[in-house]
Design an enzyme around this catalytic site. Structure first.
Site, PDB file in Angstrom:
ATOM      1  N   SER A 280      38.324  49.599  51.276  1.00 54.41           N
ATOM      2  CA  SER A 280      37.563  49.843  49.903  1.00 54.41           C
ATOM      3  C   SER A 280      38.251  50.339  48.924  1.00 54.41           C
ATOM      4  CB  SER A 280      36.142  50.635  50.476  1.00 54.41           C
ATOM      5  OG  SER A 280      36.535  52.224  50.598  1.00 54.41           O
ATOM      6  N   ASP A 281      37.698  49.978  47.614  1.00 53.43           N
ATOM      7  CA  ASP A 281      38.382  50.690  46.480  1.00 53.43           C
ATOM      8  C   ASP A 281      37.673  52.193  46.613  1.00 53.43           C
ATOM      9  OD1 ASP A 281      39.183  51.687  44.319  1.00 53.43           O
ATOM     10  OD2 ASP A 281      38.664  50.305  42.918  1.00 53.43           O
ATOM     11  N   TRP A 282      38.188  53.033  46.195  1.00 57.54           N
ATOM     12  CA  TRP A 282      38.033  54.690  46.058  1.00 57.54           C
ATOM     13  C   TRP A 282      36.703  54.932  45.888  1.00 57.54           C
ATOM     14  CZ3 TRP A 282      42.086  52.993  47.974  1.00 57.54           C
ATOM     15  CH2 TRP A 282      43.143  53.782  48.636  1.00 57.54           C
TER      16      TRP A 282
END
Ligand code: BGC
Length: 741
Positions: A280-282
């Protein structure tokens, strides 16, 4: 003997024994495991490890250990090497941790970690080179510097298409064309992974604006997404085989990207057979069962979903163990495939000098000469007597792109705002690459003077007396925000107009990460787009201004005339009242915030395809860029085969050597409903003065196909195609029709 003397002697003996033990001891033999056998395939090796793992160990690999400002930090984050992500390894089984660093145009936060890294020209500048070998070198340099700093995973590889020319991250991406951007990112990833560093491609998918990136819901039909943004990923993944695909913050057709089964499973893992892992992106993960079933393999930066709650979900049967095993297997097999287990990073000194050379070479290839009336450029060092350098802090340095891509400037920000740290989110970072110094070095006998451009009259009066006036104009770009418009900020448009009125030989040097409008274009003689030019930008710039290097860059992005001509003249933004705020914003975001809608109803017409189809004139078209010489195209010949072969001749008709990027476009049969034309191939052709070369470009069948949403597959339509060849999307002197079955 005196007690004290005895104690000293005993101490010395101990020290000698310790030193001897260090000198003569052998390093502990590396423990071997059944999966240490490199003759097994990465999948076989991963399967062997997986069989030995407990559920807790499996879960350890499925999440990060925290990132300041984005929720709680795990105590285990103390093992981090200082990058954006750290995944704890399984020491018992010889599986190292994953040390991730942002690395879009160089290694992030090096300064903060007491290290140094090269800033390559921004990714958009690299795209302007159209150079596949250069893209490989770009990625390889990043891989080497990551390794030298103790990282084994890059978080670079941004390839979101430019649908929105005000997007604050376009400088991190590779322009508006899926075939150009996808091919370049594939080589970049390959370069990085060949250094035994896990690569990444991001942000999957349709994260084309920063405004409300956590809440925007992109509405788009399947055919349009497959032929535009997703095609860039398809090519990049096919050519680069990245370890990771980072799912993005936004929603696509109602589902968050990291919960989106269509994107992650149907397309990425099934249609494209992606064997690596989705991270996932942050703070872009939003669920446990849904995300796991949709195909998200790993959560960053923490364990809000994929820690204890995932374990519970497995134990209660809500998430099948087979799914967890698949997530873990993908991570392990990719670590074996990229050799980060067999060949872990060794900390060493970054090769600074080699970095300067590579950065300079790419900057020289990527700068785009947009206007050159009366051959105002190149400057003749032997004749020129006075040069006025105006604005853009050109006496101090050149600006760089910000956000998580930010590379630290050596020695700190060259223009440090009072009270700020060397790198402060939102504050532009200037590299100490002063154009003034590089220009003075080229013309030691000329009077080179600087005016900051804050007072327009003073700038005009300096310009008036000079042989040439060089105005430096800039606009910083930063992750998390879009530009309010396409204009240069502050007084810069007025400054340029005023200087141009005072000196007919005015040249504008742009340091931007996006197209900008140019209300003064008719008044100036020259315009050079230098982008964010990196660690050796000033040297590359001086070489181009004085003709030691002949410019060859071509625009990977259209420069429109005004916002009114864009598919979306205003950017849809969320209601600020529903945006998360306060110290708990990270949690609210993870739990999900209300969506606002945006509709990509331009469909297939992204970038030049929009302006072509809508017959809107532009300032500078996609694929455009001037040289100090001229080229002529002739002799187009098409030979259909498995790959259509397009051959033609390019001649350098001027009196100096130069490189022409020869571009091949295709118009598909009318019945296909495609925009008028698309880029399908290109070649960088180096030519001495007067030289001719025959060029042959092989066109992939995929590039001549359209996506059939009924069959969910690419299809080549039978009918009449047109092949067009030339030096820009708007200047294609050769064309020929071709009937294909
Ligand atoms: C960005 C990613 C980046 C990550 C880690 C996010 O905000 O969107 O591109 O890799 O942070 O820094």
């Amino acid at each position: 003997m005196h007690l004290f003397a005895r104690a000293v002697r005993a101490y010395l003996v101990l020290i000698c024994l310790f030193v001897a033990s260090q000198l003569f001891s052998q390093p502990a033999p590396k423990q071997t495991f059944p999966w240490s056998n490199t003759s097994l395939s990465p999948d076989e090796r991963a399967t062997l490890v997986l069989k030995q793992m407990t559920l807790d160990e499996k879960i350890t690999l499925l999440h990060g250990t925290g990132h300041h400002g984005l929720g709680p930090m795990s105590p285990l984050s103390s093992g981090s090497n200082g990058g954006a992500g750290y995944v704890v390894g399984i020491e018992r089984l010889g599986i190292p941790g994953i040390q991730m660093s942002d690395a879009a145009y160089g290694v992030r936060s090096s300064g903060q970690n007491g290290r140094y890294s090269t800033a390559l020209p921004c990714n958009l500048a690299a795209a302007a080179t159209w150079d596949l070998k250069g893209a490989y070198e770009y990625g390889a340099l990043i891989g080497r510097e990551l390794r030298a700093q103790g990282f084994n995973m890059s978080l670079g590889g941004g390839v979101n298409l430019t649908r929105e020319p005000r997007n604050g991250r376009n400088f991190e991406y590779l322009g508006e064309d899926p075939i150009l951007a996808g091919s370049l990112v594939g080589q970049l990833i390959r370069g990085t992974q060949d250094q035994h560093v896990l690569g990444d491609i991001k942000h999957y998918a349709l994260n084309n604006q920063e405004s409300g990136r956590n809440s925007v819901n992109v509405n788009i039909d399947e055919r349009s997404m497959r032929e535009t943004d997703l095609l860039a990923f398809e090519i990049g993944i096919r050519d680069g085989d990245p370890a990771g695909v980072m799912c993005s913050y936004n929603r696509v057709n109602g589902e968050y990207a990291c919960d989106n089964k269509y994107l992650l499973t149907d397309v990425l893992k099934r249609a494209w057979k992606f064997p690596g892992f989705v991270l996932s992106d942050w703070g872009a993960a939003h669920s446990i069962e849904k995300a796991s079933a949709a195909g998200m393999d790993h959560e960053e930066p923490n364990e809000y979903f994929y820690g204890a709650r995932l374990k519970e979900a497995v134990q209660s049967g809500k998430v099948p163990m087979s799914q967890v095993d698949d997530h873990v297997h993908r991570i392990l097999r990719t670590m074996f495939a990229t050799a980060v287990i067999d060949d872990p990073p060794q900390k060493s000194v970054v090769d600074v000098m080699a970095g300067f050379d590579t950065a300079q070479h790419i900057a020289e290839e990527g700068m785009v000469l947009l206007k050159n009336e009366k051959n105002v450029l190149p400057l003749d060092a032997s004749r020129i007597k006075s040069i006025a350098i105006i604005g853009g802090h050109a006496d101090v340095g050149m600006v760089s792109g910000g956000g998580s891509a930010q590379v630290d400037a050596p020695g700190g920000n060259a223009i440090m705002p009072a009270g700020k740290r060397a790198t402060t989110w939102g504050v532009p970072v200037w590299f100490p690459t002063a154009p003034l110094k590089a220009i003075q070095a080229k013309a030691p006998n000329a009077k080179v003077e600087f005016d900051p451009g804050t007072d327009l009259d003073s700038a005009a009066s300096l310009a008036k007396g000079a042989d040439v006036a060089l105005v430096f104009a800039w606009r910083a770009e930063i992750e998390g925000a879009d530009a309010p418009n396409m204009s240069l900020p502050g007084n810069q448009n007025d400054l340029i107009a005023k200087v141009a009125a005072a000196n007919p030989n005015t040249v504008v040097v742009l340091e931007t990460g996006n197209p900008v409008t140019m209300p003064w274009l008719d008044q100036v003689s020259g315009v050079l787009e230098a982008w964010f030019a990196g660690s050796s930008g000033h040297k590359a710039l001086a070489n181009i201004l004085f003709g030691d290097v002949n410019p060859s860059g071509k625009l990977p992005i259209t420069f429109p005339k005004s916002e009114a001509d864009l598919p979306h003249p205003t950017i849809n933004k969320p209601d600020p009242a529903v945006q998360p705020h306060g110290p708990d914003a990270w949690r609210q975001t993870l739990e999900g915030i209300p969506a606002f809608q945006t509709k990509y109803d331009e469909g297939l017409k992204v970038g030049y395809k929009w302006y072509d189809a809508e017959k809107k004139p532009v300032l500078f078209p996609f694929g455009y860029g001037l040289s100090y010489t001229t080229f002529k195209y002739s002799g187009l010949k098409l030979t259909p085969a498995e790959k259509l072969s397009v051959t033609f001749t390019v001649k350098n008709t001027g009196n100096r050597a130069g490189t022409e990027i020869a571009e091949v476009y295709a118009g598909l049969p009318l019945s296909s409903g495609e925009p008028p034309k698309r880029l399908v191939g290109w070649e960088r052709v180096e030519l001495k003065a007067g030289e001719s070369k025959d060029v042959s470009v092989q066109i992939e069948p995929l590039f001549l196909s359209a996506f059939d949403p009924q069959q969910h597959a690419w299809k080549k339509s039978a009918g009449e195609y047109t092949i067009l060849v030339g030096g820009s999307s708007a200047n294609l002197p050769l064309h020929q029709a071709l009937a294909l079955q």
